[in-house]
Motif scaffolding. Structure first.
Motif, PDB file in Angstrom:
ATOM      1  N   GLN A  39       2.567  -2.592  61.381  1.00 27.92           N
ATOM      2  CA  GLN A  39       3.173  -3.625  60.563  1.00 27.92           C
ATOM      3  C   GLN A  39       4.559  -4.001  61.054  1.00 27.92           C
ATOM      4  N   ILE A  42       5.333  -8.023  61.928  1.00 21.64           N
ATOM      5  CA  ILE A  42       5.359  -9.206  61.061  1.00 21.64           C
ATOM      6  C   ILE A  42       6.798  -9.572  60.727  1.00 21.64           C
ATOM      7  N   VAL A  84       4.415 -12.954  64.588  1.00 21.50           N
ATOM      8  CA  VAL A  84       4.021 -11.560  64.774  1.00 21.50           C
ATOM      9  C   VAL A  84       4.434 -11.117  66.172  1.00 21.50           C
ATOM     10  N   VAL A 143      -2.266 -10.581  58.112  1.00 20.56           N
ATOM     11  CA  VAL A 143      -2.320 -10.817  59.548  1.00 20.56           C
ATOM     12  C   VAL A 143      -3.300  -9.815  60.150  1.00 20.56           C
ATOM     13  N   GLN A 146      -2.675  -6.009  60.868  1.00 20.46           N
ATOM     14  CA  GLN A 146      -1.393  -5.640  60.264  1.00 20.46           C
ATOM     15  C   GLN A 146      -1.598  -5.297  58.784  1.00 20.46           C
TER      16      GLN A 146
END
Length: 649
Positions: A39, A42, A84, A143, A146
């Motif tokens: 993550q 992002i 991203v 996403v 993610q």
């Protein structure tokens, strides 16, 4: 570092709940294969190139569900820029908007996008306010590969008054600083004569976009303050709900109008009435977008649709005639069309007022004459404008194979008025039914009908014909229906049978066409005093000719069987003739009228009585003498003074 771990954990837990509910097994499946480091790629910003909403998968303070960002009432769209920086070169991303109270505000989720590593993509959040207030919303961003990110928002929906002014020509100001002056209590009435009411809009420093919605309540005939209060009470009690449209009234309003700053914009309200009632009309002006930050404005009014004048419609069987209907009221119970080979044609004169359309709707329906329960198909109605407010309306028929006659109805449905029906019969037996009438006299007007010459014109009567053309008339006219061009009759010939020395010449001219009829004129030139017998004959190629006759009086101002004398002859001879000077009635004033043995009534001032019988009929000058009621199309010329016409009973 404590805040970062909390936020990440909250995101993971909320995302898992959104996907799986509270099922621990499902939560384990969601987290399987996703590491905390995934993550970190992002990032999310409120503007291009910024990371103020979320950075490395961590939502910033002031954007979390527990501490949401504040979206002002004037902001209808919020742009979030997503990127991203993970290990993937390409990843799919989506955003879902969840509203805590959709009755206040809602928003459509933006479409799915494809992210390329390091490149930003805009996610527009478009708000729709439904009423004033503040609504809490969450934006869940997913996403591919993610852990989801959750952003919290508080969207305010305002109800500020628009900077708007509206005026009309004679009804004054409509809107002042965004507030409606056309309210239920004021009771503004749009009269029946006005089908367009134009509002003139103006605004200040800011342009406005307006849409409009219409609601109405049918209040029935008539209008007044009580009608308006009735509508308000019915709406408040729930017994009536304004509808967007009604069969009796159509209201058209502009849509997507732009009111430019410091300018004047016309906003026409168009009314089209179809029923003679009164309506309460509500026009709601809706700013776009609504409640962001301006509230709508509602205008209430009464619209009258009741006509103020009678129907100005005349219908005739020939051009410029009014023999079938006047002022929308039929004059005949049944009109007979004797022509099977041509359409039935009506001549309609119509002057519309402000509540009428250019020409009213007309319909025709037919059935068998002997059985009106059997409808006839294949009837077409054609309308041909002739100019001068005249129309030629023709009903074309496919006659039944059994050649039976038809009984038909022509129905006229003017807008806002009661429809009326004109009944007519249609000959379908293959042979036209000929009818001949005199255009000059009401007495013995019908010359030939139902295949026979009427008694007054019959040349073979015991004493010859009864009809006499007085000295004062040099010519007489006859109308033959249908026109001889669609019958087997030829042009007529005229001849003299007795006392021909009284005439120097007699001739027939014509035809002059009058719609479905022909008119022939017979001219007489007198040579000496006397009564000559004149006969007119129509030859037929398939049957017997049609012949009828009359006496032509020459050189004498008084004759016992002149036009006036025929009335007396009919009265004293014991036969009540139709179309006499006065109608036969039992309630005639005996002080003013005297009844003859034949049942006819005359003014006492016009007759001399002896022994209870009419002895003498006094003929006066044309300006004061007695005349037949109704039609007297020609006024005889006189030479000399009036005389007494004597007839002994």
């Amino acid at each position: 570092m404590r805040t970062v771990i909390s936020a990440a954990a909250a995101c993971i837990t909320l995302a898992a709940n959104l996907r799986t509910g509270d099922d621990p097994a499902a939560l384990a499946l969601v987290l399987n294969g996703v590491t905390l480091g995934d993550q970190q790629g992002i990032r999310l910003g409120s503007a291009f190139g910024r990371r103020d909403v979320c950075d490395k998968g961590v939502v910033s303070d002031g954007w979390t569900p527990s501490e949401p960002a504040q979206v002002r009432g004037s902001e209808s769209v919020l742009q979030l820029f997503l990127a991203v920086d993970g290990a993937r070169e390409v990843a799919k991303a989506s955003a879902k908007v969840v509203s805590a109270d959709a009755s206040v505000v809602s928003a459509a989720s933006p479409p799915e996008v494809v992210l390329h590593r390091g490149l930003e993509v805009a996610l527009p959040i478009v708000f729709t306010c439904h009423k004033p207030g503040t609504g809490t919303m969450s934006v869940v961003i997913n996403v591919e590969g993610q852990v989801p990110v959750v952003v919290g928002l508080n969207k305010r929906c305002s109800a500020h008054a628009m900077d708007l002014v509206a005026n009309t020509g004679d009804l004054g100001r409509v809107i002042d600083k965004g507030s409606s002056l056309w309210t239920h209590s004021r009771g503004v009435v749009i009269p029946v004569s006005r089908e367009i009411e134009t509002l003139l809009f103006s605004t200040g420093e800011q342009s406005l976009k307006l849409n409009a919605e219409v609601g109405m309540v049918d209040l029935g005939p008539g209008y007044g303050a009580d009608k308006l209060q009735l509508a308000v009470d019915r709406i408040a009690s729930g017994t009536a709900t304004p509808t967007k449209s009604d069969d009796g009234l159509v209201v058209n309003v502009p849509v997507n109008s732009t009111i430019s700053q410091h300018g004047v914009t016309a906003f026409p309200l168009q009314f089209h009435c179809w029923a003679p009632n009164t309506y309460m009309v509500e026009v709601t002006l809706i700013p776009e977008p609504i409640y962001q930050p301006f509230a709508p404005v509602k205008l209430s009014m009464l619209k009258s649709c009741a006509p103020t004048s009678s129907l100005d419609m005349t219908i005739g069987s020939r051009p410029k005639a009014s023999d079938l209907a006047v002022k929308g009221i039929p004059k005949v119970s049944m009109f007979d069309d004797p022509v099977p080979t041509l359409p039935t044609t009506f001549y309609v004169h119509f002057i519309p007022d402000v509540t009428d359309e250019t020409f009213p709707k007309m319909h025709v329906a037919c059935a068998m004459a002997h059985d009106d329960s059997v409808p006839v198909t294949g009837v077409k109605l054609l309308d041909k404008p002739l100019g001068g407010n005249w129309h030629e309306v023709s009903a074309a028929f496919d006659c039944p194979k059994n050649k039976t006659d038809l009984k038909c109805a022509l129905t006229t449905s003017p807008r806002l008025r009661d429809p009326f029906t004109l009944y007519f019969s249609k000959c379908c037996d293959g042979n036209p039914k000929v009818e001949i009438k005199s255009e000059d006299f009401e007495i013995f007007e019908t010359v030939f009908t139902n295949g026979e010459v009427t008694r007054g014109w019959a040349p073979d009567a015991a004493n010859g014909p009864q009809m006499v053309v007085p000295t004062e008339l040099d010519s007489i006219k006859f109308r033959i229906t249908p026109s001889i061009r669609i019958t087997d009759l030829s042009n007529p010939t005229v001849s003299c049978g007795q006392n021909c020395e009284a005439l120097s010449s007699v001739e027939v001219k014509g035809p002059s066409q009058g719609g479905r009829s022909d008119i022939f004129t017979v001219n007489h030139v007198c040579a000496s005093a006397g009564s000559a017998l004149v006969q007119l004959t129509f030859a037929s190629s398939r049957g017997a000719p049609i012949s009828f006759a009359w006496w032509k009086e020459c050189g004498r101002g008084a004759f016992a069987f002149s036009l006036a004398g025929m009335v007396l002859f009919a009265a004293i001879g014991g036969t009540a003739m139709a179309g006499g000077f006065y109608a036969c009635a039992s309630n005639m004033d005996p002080g003013r009228y005297v009844r003859s043995p034949g049942g006819m009534y005359f003014r006492r001032s016009d007759v001399i009585e002896a022994n209870g019988k009419i002895f003498r009929f006094v003929q006066r000058s044309p300006s004061t003498g007695p005349r037949t009621p109704g039609k007297q199309s020609r006024k005889p010329r006189r030479s000399g003074s009036g005389r007494a016409m004597t007839s002994v009973v």
